[in-house]
Motif scaffolding. Structure first.
Motif, PDB file in Angstrom:
ATOM      1  N   THR A 193     -27.224  15.995  40.754  1.00 30.15           N
ATOM      2  CA  THR A 193     -27.511  16.613  42.051  1.00 30.15           C
ATOM      3  C   THR A 193     -28.939  16.299  42.478  1.00 30.15           C
ATOM      4  O   THR A 193     -29.190  15.872  43.607  1.00 30.15           O
ATOM      5  CB  THR A 193     -27.308  18.144  41.971  1.00 30.15           C
ATOM      6  N   TYR A 194     -29.857  16.517  41.571  1.00 28.11           N
ATOM      7  CA  TYR A 194     -31.264  16.218  41.852  1.00 28.11           C
ATOM      8  C   TYR A 194     -31.440  14.755  42.250  1.00 28.11           C
ATOM      9  O   TYR A 194     -32.076  14.443  43.256  1.00 28.11           O
ATOM     10  CB  TYR A 194     -32.142  16.542  40.628  1.00 28.11           C
ATOM     11  N   TYR A 195     -30.878  13.856  41.462  1.00 31.47           N
ATOM     12  CA  TYR A 195     -31.087  12.427  41.695  1.00 31.47           C
ATOM     13  C   TYR A 195     -30.481  11.979  43.022  1.00 31.47           C
ATOM     14  O   TYR A 195     -31.083  11.192  43.752  1.00 31.47           O
ATOM     15  CB  TYR A 195     -30.527  11.618  40.517  1.00 31.47           C
ATOM     16  N   GLY A 196     -29.290  12.503  43.343  1.00 27.70           N
ATOM     17  CA  GLY A 196     -28.679  12.184  44.641  1.00 27.70           C
ATOM     18  C   GLY A 196     -29.549  12.665  45.792  1.00 27.70           C
ATOM     19  O   GLY A 196     -29.770  11.938  46.775  1.00 27.70           O
ATOM     20  N   LEU A 197     -30.051  13.892  45.676  1.00 25.70           N
ATOM     21  CA  LEU A 197     -30.958  14.414  46.702  1.00 25.70           C
ATOM     22  C   LEU A 197     -32.245  13.596  46.762  1.00 25.70           C
ATOM     23  O   LEU A 197     -32.741  13.276  47.842  1.00 25.70           O
ATOM     24  CB  LEU A 197     -31.291  15.884  46.421  1.00 25.70           C
ATOM     25  N   TYR A 198     -32.781  13.259  45.604  1.00 24.11           N
ATOM     26  CA  TYR A 198     -34.014  12.469  45.537  1.00 24.11           C
ATOM     27  C   TYR A 198     -33.845  11.131  46.253  1.00 24.11           C
ATOM     28  O   TYR A 198     -34.672  10.745  47.078  1.00 24.11           O
ATOM     29  CB  TYR A 198     -34.409  12.257  44.072  1.00 24.11           C
ATOM     30  N   VAL A 231     -38.890  18.353  46.745  1.00 21.59           N
ATOM     31  CA  VAL A 231     -37.816  18.974  47.536  1.00 21.59           C
ATOM     32  C   VAL A 231     -36.496  18.917  46.778  1.00 21.59           C
ATOM     33  O   VAL A 231     -35.762  19.913  46.703  1.00 21.59           O
ATOM     34  CB  VAL A 231     -37.698  18.299  48.923  1.00 21.59           C
ATOM     35  N   ALA A 232     -36.151  17.777  46.210  1.00 23.09           N
ATOM     36  CA  ALA A 232     -34.900  17.642  45.452  1.00 23.09           C
ATOM     37  C   ALA A 232     -34.902  18.582  44.249  1.00 23.09           C
ATOM     38  O   ALA A 232     -33.879  19.198  43.927  1.00 23.09           O
ATOM     39  CB  ALA A 232     -34.713  16.197  45.001  1.00 23.09           C
ATOM     40  N   PHE A 233     -36.028  18.711  43.592  1.00 25.71           N
ATOM     41  CA  PHE A 233     -36.148  19.590  42.433  1.00 25.71           C
ATOM     42  C   PHE A 233     -35.888  21.041  42.832  1.00 25.71           C
ATOM     43  O   PHE A 233     -35.121  21.755  42.176  1.00 25.71           O
ATOM     44  CB  PHE A 233     -37.552  19.440  41.828  1.00 25.71           C
ATOM     45  N   ALA A 234     -36.505  21.487  43.914  1.00 25.26           N
ATOM     46  CA  ALA A 234     -36.346  22.877  44.363  1.00 25.26           C
ATOM     47  C   ALA A 234     -34.896  23.175  44.752  1.00 25.26           C
ATOM     48  O   ALA A 234     -34.350  24.221  44.376  1.00 25.26           O
ATOM     49  CB  ALA A 234     -37.281  23.161  45.534  1.00 25.26           C
ATOM     50  N   LEU A 235     -34.269  22.284  45.483  1.00 23.55           N
ATOM     51  CA  LEU A 235     -32.882  22.509  45.906  1.00 23.55           C
ATOM     52  C   LEU A 235     -31.921  22.512  44.723  1.00 23.55           C
ATOM     53  O   LEU A 235     -31.019  23.356  44.645  1.00 23.55           O
ATOM     54  CB  LEU A 235     -32.468  21.456  46.933  1.00 23.55           C
TER      55      LEU A 235
END
Length: 137
Positions: A20-25, A40-44
């Motif tokens: 999830t993090y990597y996709g958002l990143y 931002v990716a980490f927080a979400l």
């Protein structure tokens, strides 16, 4: 549930959370600098991780107290991964697309110990309940 089972479940949640993090990143990397995309990716992904950790890893009821403490479990993870991303990209000249995956691996043991401590910590008993438990003489 044994610690070994919790470790396996923690690892599975970690895989989902990392994906999830990597996709958002990667999505955020298209219009943000890599450090901002990471933050931002980490927080979400941390919000989703809280619920998976609570329900799946430790089979415990999520509470506001645990939710508010949960970022502390990721503070060490955040420091290790952010430092790792910076060191890998700016110092070691790794590509910014893969640096977070390597940095995340270094943070796993620390995150497990801290999350287990917070998620399995007994909830404090409110003062009113304590008063009700005291036998009246």
């Amino acid at each position: 549930m044994t610690v070994q089972v919790q470790m396996v479940r923690f690892a599975l949640v970690g895989v989902v959370n990392t994906g999830t993090y990597y996709g958002l990143y990667l999505a955020l990397l298209t219009w943000l600098p890599y450090v901002a995309a990471h933050v931002v990716a980490f927080a979400l992904s941390m919000v989703g991780s809280f619920f998976l950790t609570s329900y799946f890893t430790y089979r415990t009821r999520p509470t506001w107290r645990k939710f508010l403490l949960f970022p502390l479990t990721n503070a060490a993870n955040f420091i290790v991964t952010t430092s790792g991303v910076y060191l890998l990209v700016d110092v070691a000249h790794f590509g910014s697309r893969y640096a977070p995956l390597i940095a995340a691996a270094a943070a796993i043991p620390v995150t497990f110990v801290v999350s287990r401590t917070i998620m399995l910590r007994p909830e404090p008993v409110p003062a009113l309940e304590k008063a009700e438990r005291v036998p009246q003489v």
